[in-house]
Design a protein around this motif. Structure first.
Motif, PDB file in Angstrom:
ATOM      1  N   ILE A 190      24.804   8.674-108.485  1.00  0.00           N
ATOM      2  CA  ILE A 190      25.883   8.004-109.257  1.00  0.00           C
ATOM      3  C   ILE A 190      25.453   7.698-110.061  1.00  0.00           C
ATOM      4  O   ILE A 190      24.502   6.506-109.893  1.00  0.00           O
ATOM      5  N   ASP A 191      25.148   7.842-111.856  1.00  0.00           N
ATOM      6  CA  ASP A 191      24.488   7.482-112.279  1.00  0.00           C
ATOM      7  C   ASP A 191      25.794   6.029-112.959  1.00  0.00           C
ATOM      8  O   ASP A 191      26.877   5.912-112.729  1.00  0.00           O
ATOM      9  N   GLU A 192      25.182   5.052-114.335  1.00  0.00           N
ATOM     10  CA  GLU A 192      26.110   4.086-114.732  1.00  0.00           C
ATOM     11  C   GLU A 192      27.575   4.108-115.010  1.00  0.00           C
ATOM     12  O   GLU A 192      28.373   4.090-115.952  1.00  0.00           O
ATOM     13  N   GLN A 193      27.454   5.805-115.706  1.00  0.00           N
ATOM     14  CA  GLN A 193      28.273   6.734-116.140  1.00  0.00           C
ATOM     15  C   GLN A 193      29.728   7.152-114.857  1.00  0.00           C
ATOM     16  O   GLN A 193      29.742   7.783-116.010  1.00  0.00           O
ATOM     17  N   ASN A 194      28.976   7.196-113.350  1.00  0.00           N
ATOM     18  CA  ASN A 194      30.120   7.235-112.779  1.00  0.00           C
ATOM     19  C   ASN A 194      30.271   9.235-112.795  1.00  0.00           C
ATOM     20  O   ASN A 194      30.864   9.619-112.658  1.00  0.00           O
ATOM     21  N   MET A 195      28.841   9.153-113.110  1.00  0.00           N
ATOM     22  CA  MET A 195      28.604  11.007-112.670  1.00  0.00           C
ATOM     23  C   MET A 195      27.863  11.347-112.006  1.00  0.00           C
ATOM     24  O   MET A 195      26.730  10.342-110.791  1.00  0.00           O
ATOM     25  N   ILE A 196      28.265  12.123-111.166  1.00  0.00           N
ATOM     26  CA  ILE A 196      26.880  12.479-110.126  1.00  0.00           C
ATOM     27  C   ILE A 196      25.307  13.430-110.628  1.00  0.00           C
ATOM     28  O   ILE A 196      25.779  14.378-111.234  1.00  0.00           O
ATOM     29  N   VAL A 197      24.262  13.067-110.274  1.00  0.00           N
ATOM     30  CA  VAL A 197      23.662  13.170-110.529  1.00  0.00           C
ATOM     31  C   VAL A 197      22.537  13.894-109.417  1.00  0.00           C
ATOM     32  O   VAL A 197      21.507  14.346-109.978  1.00  0.00           O
ATOM     33  N   ILE A 198      22.395  13.191-108.644  1.00  0.00           N
ATOM     34  CA  ILE A 198      21.983  13.732-107.338  1.00  0.00           C
ATOM     35  C   ILE A 198      22.841  14.506-106.413  1.00  0.00           C
ATOM     36  O   ILE A 198      23.869  13.183-105.824  1.00  0.00           O
ATOM     37  N   SER A 199      22.208  15.904-105.768  1.00  0.00           N
ATOM     38  CA  SER A 199      23.907  15.948-104.945  1.00  0.00           C
ATOM     39  C   SER A 199      23.234  17.124-104.074  1.00  0.00           C
ATOM     40  O   SER A 199      22.328  18.491-104.296  1.00  0.00           O
ATOM     41  N   ASN A 200      22.627  17.392-102.465  1.00  0.00           N
ATOM     42  CA  ASN A 200      22.019  17.944-101.542  1.00  0.00           C
ATOM     43  C   ASN A 200      23.211  19.146-100.830  1.00  0.00           C
ATOM     44  O   ASN A 200      23.681  18.526-101.215  1.00  0.00           O
ATOM     45  N   LYS A 201      23.090  19.706-100.603  1.00  0.00           N
ATOM     46  CA  LYS A 201      23.247  20.866 -99.931  1.00  0.00           C
ATOM     47  C   LYS A 201      24.296  20.107 -98.458  1.00  0.00           C
ATOM     48  O   LYS A 201      25.693  20.427 -98.472  1.00  0.00           O
ATOM     49  N   ARG A 202      23.741  19.202 -97.888  1.00  0.00           N
ATOM     50  CA  ARG A 202      24.183  18.569 -96.894  1.00  0.00           C
ATOM     51  C   ARG A 202      25.422  17.605 -97.514  1.00  0.00           C
ATOM     52  O   ARG A 202      26.572  17.878 -96.176  1.00  0.00           O
ATOM     53  N   ALA A 203      24.905  17.351 -98.468  1.00  0.00           N
ATOM     54  CA  ALA A 203      26.716  16.387 -98.953  1.00  0.00           C
ATOM     55  C   ALA A 203      27.610  16.706 -99.823  1.00  0.00           C
ATOM     56  O   ALA A 203      29.034  16.880 -99.268  1.00  0.00           O
ATOM     57  N   GLU A 204      27.770  18.307 -99.834  1.00  0.00           N
ATOM     58  CA  GLU A 204      28.229  19.231-100.291  1.00  0.00           C
ATOM     59  C   GLU A 204      29.325  19.665 -99.119  1.00  0.00           C
ATOM     60  O   GLU A 204      30.408  20.248 -99.052  1.00  0.00           O
TER      61      GLU A 204
END
Length: 282
Positions: A190-204
């Motif tokens: 999550i970046d400084e603006q609270n946007m998700i910028v990294i996500s892998n298949k396991r998290a989803e």
């Protein structure tokens, strides 16, 4: 013509009669030439090894070496030097061949007309200096082309090195992405603006996202469950630098271990990494 070329005008007079050479010197001295003189072809050739001469005026009938023989040697050794024969009408036939061969540029007769002689010598020097200037420009052009070629080679090498570096970086990035996608744990950035910028298949998969659905680009507050958002409040912004492992239960009853870490100082957070690991059923 440039002042440098004008200042370096050197003329060689070759005649076995000293009074002829003295008369020529008196005629040409007002024009500012550097005047060299020789009483034979052999002496003239010796002087040419020591001085850069633009124009030569030679008599035809001389002992040991005729003017034709002398100027033939000059043409072989110093082809850019302008060669003029100054002799009587009776010598014209003997120099016809050398005229046809281009070994001399002018045939002037004795006695000479001072103004005509000076004009012919002036034109000869202009031609000589133009040749020298062309040679100088050609050398500069070759040097510039060589330098440009070297610069192009260096540039091509730098481009090739940079391209190799970029390809290597892309390969590393692809490998890192593959590793991230196939990790047995969920990873969310999550970046400084609270946007998700990294996500892998396991998290989803942990959050029950349908296949092909991506969390990237979504705001954390809209995509993450409340229980996880509450943990985030302890870390971001301006909170703890790291949240040790905690176990939380999602709405579907799935329990997961959660580890949260900031990507930077706690006071100047550059983003947050969340590691999610489902508990194994006993």
């Amino acid at each position: 013509m440039s002042e440098l070329l004008q200042a370096s005008r050197t003329i060689l007079l070759v005649d076995d009669e000293t009074n002829i050479i003295n008369a020529l010197k008196r005629t040409l001295r007002p024009d500012g030439y550097t005047i060299l003189s020789a009483n034979s072809g052999e002496e003239g050739l010796a002087l040419l090894t020591q001085h850069e001469v633009g124009v030569i005026i030679s008599d035809q009938r001389m002992p040991h070496m005729t003017g034709v023989e002398f100027l033939h040697k000059v043409k072989e050794l110093y082809p850019k030097t302008l060669r003029i024969v100054l002799s009587g009408y009776t010598e014209l036939e003997s120099v016809t061949s050398i005229i046809n061969e281009g070994a001399i540029c002018k045939f002037l007769t004795k006695p000479w007309d001072d103004d005509l002689l000076r004009d012919n010598i002036h034109e000869a020097f202009q031609h000589y200096e133009m040749e020298q200037e062309n040679l100088r420009l050609s050398r500069e052009l070759r040097a510039a082309n060589d330098k440009l070629s070297m610069l192009n080679q260096n540039l091509e090498q730098k481009v090739a090195d940079k391209s190799h570096e970029i390809v290597h970086s892309i390969n590393l990035l692809q490998i890192s992405q593959e590793i991230l996608e196939h990790l047995p744990i969920g990873i969310i950035g999550i970046d400084e603006q609270n946007m998700i910028v990294i996500s892998n298949k396991r998290a989803e998969a942990i959050f029950g996202q349908p296949p092909g659905t991506c969390l990237l680009g979504l705001m954390a507050v809209d995509a993450l469950p409340d229980v996880l958002l509450q943990l985030l409040q302890k870390v971001y912004p301006g909170g703890l630098a790291q949240l040790d492992e905690e176990i939380v239960t999602l709405n579907e009853g799935t329990s997961i271990r959660v580890l949260i870490n900031t990507m930077g100082d706690a006071s100047q957070s550059k983003g947050i990494i969340i590691v999610l690991s489902p508990l194994r059923e006993r």
